[in-house]
Scaffold this motif. Structure first.
Motif, PDB file in Angstrom:
ATOM      1  N   LEU A   3       0.815  -1.067   0.245  1.00  0.00           N
ATOM      2  CA  LEU A   3      -0.303  -0.420  -0.181  1.00  0.00           C
ATOM      3  C   LEU A   3       0.455   0.818  -0.703  1.00  0.00           C
ATOM      4  CD1 LEU A   3      -2.942  -1.218   2.262  1.00  0.00           C
ATOM      5  CD2 LEU A   3      -2.927  -0.947  -0.083  1.00  0.00           C
ATOM      6  N   LEU A  21       1.096   6.303  -6.704  1.00  0.00           N
ATOM      7  CA  LEU A  21       0.180   7.011  -7.545  1.00  0.00           C
ATOM      8  C   LEU A  21       0.917   8.770  -7.411  1.00  0.00           C
ATOM      9  CD1 LEU A  21      -2.339   5.076  -6.366  1.00  0.00           C
ATOM     10  CD2 LEU A  21      -2.199   5.370  -8.849  1.00  0.00           C
ATOM     11  N   ALA A  22       1.477   9.071  -6.641  1.00  0.00           N
ATOM     12  CA  ALA A  22       2.022  10.316  -5.811  1.00  0.00           C
ATOM     13  C   ALA A  22       3.101  11.064  -6.703  1.00  0.00           C
ATOM     14  CB  ALA A  22       1.938  10.261  -4.551  1.00  0.00           C
ATOM     15  N   ILE A  49       0.734   4.051  -3.042  1.00  0.00           N
ATOM     16  CA  ILE A  49       0.382   4.767  -2.500  1.00  0.00           C
ATOM     17  C   ILE A  49       1.160   6.611  -3.560  1.00  0.00           C
ATOM     18  CG2 ILE A  49      -0.119   7.263  -1.016  1.00  0.00           C
ATOM     19  CD1 ILE A  49      -1.560   5.062   0.201  1.00  0.00           C
TER      20      ILE A  49
END
Length: 57
Positions: free
Chosen positions: A33, A40-41, A37
């Motif tokens: 996770l 994706l950032a 994240i």
């Protein structure tokens, strides 16, 4: 057996550069996770995080 282990680590590093979350999939849900994240950032933070997690033993 050492050659197979080296080949797998090279494969994981390439996978960490191409798609970081898949490289740390077996390291646990939390690592996955976090890397997802960060990917994706921004792709570079995800790659860096995946390489750090793969480097830990």
């Amino acid at each position: 057996m050492t050659k197979i282990k080296v080949d797998m680590s090279i494969l994981r590093v390439l996978l960490a550069i191409i798609f970081p979350p898949l490289a740390v999939l077996d390291k646990g849900c939390g690592s996955f996770l976090i890397v997802l994240i960060l990917t994706l950032a921004g792709w570079i933070p995800g790659v860096i995080a995946a390489l750090i997690i793969l480097n830990k033993r």
